[in-house]
Design an enzyme around this catalytic site. Structure first.
Site, mmCIF file in Angstrom:
data_model
loop_
_atom_site.group_PDB
_atom_site.id
_atom_site.type_symbol
_atom_site.label_atom_id
_atom_site.label_comp_id
_atom_site.label_asym_id
_atom_site.label_seq_id
_atom_site.Cartn_x
_atom_site.Cartn_y
_atom_site.Cartn_z
ATOM 1 N N TYR A 136 0.819 -1.213 0.000
ATOM 2 C CA TYR A 136 0.000 0.000 0.000
ATOM 3 C C TYR A 136 0.854 1.264 0.000
ATOM 4 C CZ TYR A 136 -4.724 -1.822 0.651
ATOM 5 O OH TYR A 136 -5.945 -2.406 0.464
ATOM 6 N N LYS A 186 2.528 -15.265 3.629
ATOM 7 C CA LYS A 186 2.806 -16.057 2.420
ATOM 8 C C LYS A 186 4.305 -16.372 2.444
ATOM 9 C CE LYS A 186 1.611 -17.922 -1.551
ATOM 10 N NZ LYS A 186 0.759 -19.128 -1.629
ATOM 11 N N ASP A 218 -3.452 -18.173 1.215
ATOM 12 C CA ASP A 218 -4.381 -18.907 0.347
ATOM 13 C C ASP A 218 -5.164 -19.942 1.154
ATOM 14 O OD1 ASP A 218 -1.953 -20.221 0.713
ATOM 15 O OD2 ASP A 218 -1.887 -21.090 -1.294
ATOM 16 N N ASP A 242 -6.906 -6.709 3.878
ATOM 17 C CA ASP A 242 -7.940 -6.054 3.074
ATOM 18 C C ASP A 242 -8.845 -7.113 2.451
ATOM 19 O OD1 ASP A 242 -9.255 -3.957 1.631
ATOM 20 O OD2 ASP A 242 -8.104 -4.543 -0.138
ATOM 21 N N ASP A 246 -12.918 -8.510 3.806
ATOM 22 C CA ASP A 246 -14.123 -8.484 2.968
ATOM 23 C C ASP A 246 -14.734 -9.884 2.900
ATOM 24 O OD1 ASP A 246 -13.908 -5.785 2.374
ATOM 25 O OD2 ASP A 246 -14.292 -6.075 0.229
HETATM 26 C C1 IPM Z 1 -10.695 -0.825 3.156
HETATM 27 C C2 IPM Z 1 -10.802 -0.258 1.765
HETATM 28 C C3 IPM Z 1 -9.587 0.629 1.503
HETATM 29 C C4 IPM Z 1 -8.357 -0.247 1.583
HETATM 30 C C5 IPM Z 1 -9.645 1.410 0.180
HETATM 31 C C6 IPM Z 1 -10.876 2.300 0.127
HETATM 32 C C7 IPM Z 1 -8.403 2.221 -0.050
HETATM 33 O O1 IPM Z 1 -10.920 -1.277 0.824
HETATM 34 O O2 IPM Z 1 -10.665 -0.042 4.121
HETATM 35 O O3 IPM Z 1 -10.632 -2.036 3.288
HETATM 36 O O4 IPM Z 1 -7.970 -0.881 0.577
HETATM 37 O O5 IPM Z 1 -7.761 -0.314 2.647
HETATM 38 MG MG MG Z 2 -11.103 -3.210 1.670
#
Ligand code: IPM
Ligand code: MG
Length: 347
Positions: A136, A186, A218, A242, A246
């Site tokens: 990042y 990893k 993975d 990240d 999700d």
């Molecule tokens: C999160 C989001 C952010 C990230 C984006 C909006 C930059 O996906 O907070 O998970 O990748 O960290």
């Molecule tokens: Mg995210």
């Protein structure tokens, strides 16, 4: 007690408005709310997604309540002017290195999971994601090779002190929960991950009560859908965290309910729903504000030390859900304002 409120883009302002109502309803003495501009709306007003004035407000506050950033109309801007730079810039500038993303199934909402119900019901985990390093924030670019081909590149790196402090955050979190920590990396391919694993093992000596395990990312992605109940706390780097967070949110099925905290050393933190700006439903009063309301509860707990008030908000949200007040994301029909009303009433 000064809270900076950065509502941002899309549904950010609508959901933040309801969280602010909930905070105001608590009638906390000395509470001051200061608004600031972030994201695409800040770019349009000030020419930058994270204006200096906003950073100054953040630095003068005890905590930040954040809505969402992201706006398709900004997709063609240079990267440093895109809305996402607001949240990335705040994380970096304010040293918000530890991202806590809890995931569990809310009672009564078991049907929302995309997993089999009996699998999802076992989920009660916390992802501790590093936020200040990794690909990042490494050097990056698109360059042209001598033979004329274009090449994109992003530098992945972690210094040992960066790993040590997030590892401690992971172990500390595990100490308050089930005392099991799974470090995800990893290390079979990446040198960055090998150092990560070595340092996590070093830090584990400080936490003899915590059972430490290691998993390749993975496999972790697979285990999250196969047997998510095995996890208590997961600690991982910025990119893997990240993605896995999700995934975890869909395993419990209700992204409109999941809150998060991004913590600096000490008590300062930024609190935001894990959902995005949802431009497709922005301005329609349809967004579920519960994740932002629950983020406000996390803010009271972690940054202001107000456990009782945080628990009151969480109980009010749980009661509203139990009474069938469900947003569209939960298969219900309650709108943004209606959900805010329902939570405020139940406080
Ligand atoms: C999160 C989001 C952010 C990230 C984006 C909006 C930059 O996906 O907070 O998970 O990748 O960290
Ligand atoms: Mg995210």
């Amino acid at each position: 007690m000064r809270i900076a409120v950065f509502a941002g883009d899309g549904i950010g302002p609508e959901v933040t408005e309801q969280a602010v109502r909930v905070l105001e309803k608590l009638g906390l003495p000395g509470l001051e709310l200061v608004e600031g501009d972030v994201g695409g709306m800040a770019y349009r007003k000030h020419g930058h997604p994270l204006p200096q004035a906003t950073l100054d407000i953040a630095r003068g506050a005890d905590a930040i309540l954040f809505g969402a950033v992201g706006d398709f109309s900004c997709d063609n801007l240079e990267r440093h002017l895109r809305p996402e730079q607001a949240i990335l810039g705040l994380r970096k500038e304010l040293g918000l290195f530890a991202n806590l993303r809890p995931a569990r199934v809310f009672p009564g909402l078991e049907h929302l999971t995309t997993l089999r119900r009996e699998v999802a019901e076992t989920i009660d985990l916390l992802i501790v994601r590093e936020l200040n390093g990794d690909v990042y924030f490494g050097e990056k670019g698109i360059r042209t090779l001598p033979d004329g081909r274009r090449q994109g590149w992003d530098m992945m790196s972690y210094a040992e002190d960066e790993v040590r402090r997030i590892a401690r955050a992971g172990f500390d979190a595990a100490m308050t929960r089930g005392r099991r920590l799974c470090s995800v990396d990893k290390a079979n391919v990446l040198e960055t991950s090998q150092l990560w694993r070595d340092v996590v093992i070093e830090v584990s000596a400080e936490y003899p009560e915590v059972e430490l395990s290691h998993m390749y990312v993975d496999n972790a992605a697979m285990q999250l859908v196969k047997n998510p109940g095995q996890f208590d706390v997961i600690v991982t780097g910025n990119l893997f965290g990240d993605i896995l967070s999700d995934q975890a949110s869909m395993c419990v099925g209700s992204i409109g309910l999941l809150a998060s905290a991004s913590l600096a050393e000490g008590s300062f933190g930024l609190y935001e729903p894990i959902h995005g700006s949802a431009p497709d439903i922005a301005g329609k009063g349809l967004a579920n504000p519960m994740a932002t309301i629950l983020s406000a509860a996390m803010l009271l707990r972690h940054s202001l030390g107000m456990e009782a008030e945080a628990a009151r908000i969480e109980a009010a949200v749980a009661r509203a859900l139990a009474d069938g007040i469900n947003g569209g994301d939960l298969g219900g029909s309650a709108g943004t304002r209606e959900i805010g009303d329902a939570v405020v009433e139940r406080l």
